[in-house]
Design an enzyme around this catalytic site. Structure first.
Site: not given
Length: 586
Positions: A463, A506
C-alpha cells in the site's frame, strides 16, 4: 474419332448446378465425355454432360440402366462393341462411336435410385481400383446435389400449390380476375386486379394492346408466346410468371393463370378468363433457393479457404485426393504440391502445434467423430498465423478413413481474442493483472500448495503511503504516474513464476511461488529500497514515495485464496498502524 457434338441442350437451359462437378469428373478421369442421368430404376432422363455429346441425339433419351448394374454398384465395360448387353441399348444407339462405358449408380439416403453417372470414351480402356473409388466418390457428391434439388423442388411445389389455392379462394370474391375477349381484343379487370398494381378503377384501359405495355419488355415475348400456345390448344391452361409495371413505375412479379372458356365453331378462342397473383415474395424465395444451389457448387470450387478431401490408410499413410486453389493462401502451396506429398505440411505447421494436430486427426479416425482443430502455421515472410480445420470422417470398405472438410484463416479472430483476454485480465493503468485475474492466479498457487507438502507460497500486500496527499496536492494525473512508477519497480523484482496485481486504488498484491516468509521479507525490502532510491520525477521536482507491506503464507488448510489474502491484509494494516513504510508478517 469423336462423338458428334451439338450446342443444343437436350432439355432446354443447362443445369449449372451439376456443370462444375461433371467437368471436374471429365478432367479427373481423362475421358471424352461424362453424362448424368436421373430417374427411377426403369427409366432415365438426360440431366447434364461434359464433353462433345450430341444434344440432339439425347433429346428424347429415356432408357433403363445398363444390364448388370445393381444398387450401389459400378459397371465397367472396357469395350462396348464386345458386350452383347449393350449392343441394343438406347445409349449405344444414340452414340454409335461409343467404345468405353463406366456407370455408377446414384442412391438416395434411403437407398432409392436417383440416377446414373457415366464415363464415356471413344477408345477401349480400363479403370484401376483407385479410379473406381474416385468415381464412386464423385457419384456421392452428385447424389447429394440431386437429393438437395428434389427437396428444393418439393418445397417450391408446395409454395406454388399454396398460391393456387389462394388464387382460387379469392376468385369468388372478384379479386385479381381478368376477362378477355379474344376476338375484339377487349380485356376487363376487377378492382382487386387494379389495386394489386396500385391503380384506381378508372386508370386502367380495356384494350389488350394497353395491357401489354405494362408487361416488362424482357417478359413480353414469353407472355405472348404462352398465350398463343394456349389459344392453339397446345397447353391445357395458360400459366406464366412475369413482371408487371405498377402505378409508381416499379415492377412486381406476378403469376397469371387463365383458360379459354369459349371457342367458336372453328375452334378459335372467343373468351378467356383468369387471375393474377402477386408472387414477388415467392420469387425471392425461389431465387434464394437457386443461390443456395449455386453456393454448393462454390463450396467445392471457390470458397475462401481450402476445401479438401483427405484419406488415411490403415497403415497410417495419408494423402490428399483433392485440394482447392485456396491452399495457396492457407499453406502457401499449390494444389499439386499437397496432393503429391501430404507430409509437406509437417514443415509448415508450427512445431509447438504439430503433435496436437496429428493427435487430433488420429482421434478423429479412431472415434469417427468430426475433426476440429486450431493451430499455427509458419509461412515464408509471414510469421506465425492461425488456421482452423473442420472435417467429417467416413470409414471406407478397405479400413481407411476419408475426410471431407475445409481449412480457414482465423488469424484475425485469434488476435481479437488475445486483445479481449488482455482487456479482461489486465489493469489498464498499471498493466498488471486486475483483481479478478490475480485471484485466479492466487487460487492456482494455493492448489499447488495443497497438492505438495514441500511446496510453499507467500502473498504480499503493498500500500503506497500517503497516496491521498499526493492526489490532493498534485492531482490525480500525478497520482496515476505514481501508481505506474511503483508497478514498474515491482515488476523488476518479480521472477517469471511470480504474479502481481493491482487490487484497487493504491493497493497491490504479489504472490511468490515456492518461497518462504524470509524470502518474501527480502523481496519486500528490495522493493522498498528501489522505491526510495528512485523518486518520481515531476517537472523540476522529485516526489519521494514509500510503501507499507504485509506478508502471509498460503496454508494447505486454507479453504480459498481469500484466507491468505485476508492474513496479508491484516499484516499490512499492522504496518500502516505502526508508522508506515514498514514490513509486517502475519
Amino acid at each position: 474419332m469423336q462423338l458428334p457434338s451439338s450446342s443444343k441442350s437436350p432439355e432446354g437451359p443447362r443445369d449449372e448446378r451439376f456443370d462444375g462437378l461433371i467437368r471436374m469428373a471429365r478432367r479427373q478421369f481423362g475421358v471424352l465425355a461424362v453424362l448424368l442421368t436421373s430417374g427411377d430404376q426403369d427409366r432415365q432422363r438426360f440431366r447434364a454432360s461434359a464433353g462433345p455429346i450430341a444434344g440432339d441425339a439425347l433429346q428424347d433419351l429415356h432408357c433403363p440402366p445398363p444390364a448388370g448394374i445393381q444398387a450401389d454398384a459400378l459397371l465397367l465395360v472396357a469395350d462396348t462393341s464386345r458386350d452383347e448387353h449393350l449392343r441394343n441399348h438406347p445409349l449405344t444407339k444414340a452414340l454409335p462411336e461409343l467404345r468405353f462405358l463406366a456407370a455408377c449408380s446414384l442412391r438416395a439416403p434411403d437407398g432409392g435410385p436417383l440416377g446414373l453417372l457415366y464415363l464415356l470414351h471413344d477408345q477401349p480402356r480400363e479403370l484401376d481400383a483407385e479410379q473406381q473409388q474416385g468415381l464412386r466418390e464423385f457419384a456421392e457428391l452428385v447424389a447429394a446435389l440431386l437429393v438437395r434439388e428434389e427437396a428444393d423442388r418439393r418445397e417450391l411445389e408446395c409454395l406454388r400449390e399454396s398460391e393456387r389455392r389462394m388464387a382460387l379462394a379469392i376468385a369468388g370474391s372478384g379479386t385479381g380476375i381478368w376477362d378477355r375477349n379474344a376476338l375484339t381484343g377487349e380485356i376487363h379487370y376487377s378492382s382487386g386486379w387494379k389495386a394489386l398494381l396500385g391503380y384506381t378503377s378508372d386508370e386502367v384501359g380495356n384494350r389488350i394492346e394497353e395491357s401489354y405495355t405494362r408487361v416488362h419488355p424482357g417478359d413480353l415475348a414469353y407472355v405472348q408466346a404462352s398465350i398463343q400456345a394456349h389459344f392453339d390448344g397446345r397447353t391445357e391452361a395458360y400459366e406464366v410468371e412475369h413482371r408487371l409495371r405498377c402505378r409508381d413505375g416499379s415492377y412486381k412479379w406476378v403469376c397469371s393463370r387463365g383458360k379459354v372458356v369459349e371457342r367458336d365453331a372453328a375452334g378459335k378462342p372467343v373468351r378467356m378468363v383468369g387471375t393474377t397473383s402477386d408472387v414477388t415474395a415467392m420469387r425471392a424465395l425461389s431465387e434464394k433457393m437457386q443461390q443456395t444451389a449455386a453456393l454448393m457448387t462454390d463450396l467445392t470450387n471457390e470458397i475462401p479457404g481450402m476445401v479438401f478431401q483427405y484419406r488415411r490408410q490403415v497403415d497410417g499413410q495419408s494423402s490428399f485426393s483433392y485440394v482447392s486453389i485456396g491452399v495457396r493462401d492457407i499453406y502457401g502451396l499449390t494444389p499439386e504440391q499437397l496432393v503429391q506429398d501430404a507430409d509437406v505440411l509437417h514443415l509448415i505447421i508450427h512445431p509447438d502445434d504439430l503433435a496436437a494436430y496429428l493427435g487430433s486427426l488420429e482421434a478423429s479416425a479412431r472415434d469417427l467423430k468430426p475433426w476440429h482443430q486450431e493451430y499455427r502455421v509458419l509461412l515464408p515472410g509471414g510469421g506465425a498465423t492461425w488456421r482452423q480445420g473442420d472435417a467429417r470422417p467416413r470409414p471406407l470398405a478397405d479400413g481407411s478413413v476419408l475426410w471431407h472438410g475445409f481449412i480457414t484463416d482465423i488469424t484475425e479472430r485469434k488476435l481479437i481474442e488475445a486483445e479481449l483476454q488482455v482487456f479482461a485480465t489486465t489493469d489498464s493503468l498499471t498493466q498488471l493483472s486486475n483483481r479478478r485475474h490475480f485471484m485466479q492466479q492466487l487460487e492456482s498457487e494455493l492448489a499447488r500448495v495443497q497438492r505438495s507438502v514441500d511446496y510453499r507460497a507467500v502473498i504480499l500486500m503493498f500500500d503506497l503511503d500517503h497516496f491521498k496527499a499526493i492526489n490532493d496536492r498534485w492531482g490525480h494525473s500525478v497520482g496515476d504516474l505514481a501508481l505506474r512508477h511503483f508497478s514498474a519497480i515491482l515488476c523488476t523484482q518479480l521472477r517469471r513464476t511470480d504474479a502481481a496485481g493491482r487490487m484497487g486504488g493504491e493497493e497491490f498484491a504479489v504472490v511468490l511461488s515456492n518461497a518462504s516468509v524470509d524470502e518474501a521479507m527480502i523481496f519486500a525490502q528490495r522493493v522498498q529500497s528501489e522505491l526510495a532510491s528512485a523518486p518520481l520525477a515531476h517537472g523540476d521536482e522529485h516526489l519521494a514515495l514509500a510503501v507499507s507491506v504485509g506478508i502471509a503464507s498460503l496454508h494447505p488448510t486454507d479453504a480459498s485464496a481469500e484466507a491468505g489474502l485476508s492474513r496479508s491484509d491484516m499484516a499490512l494494516y499492522s504496518a500502516k498502524r505502526a508508522g508506515r513504510n514498514r514490513i509486517e508478517c502475519h
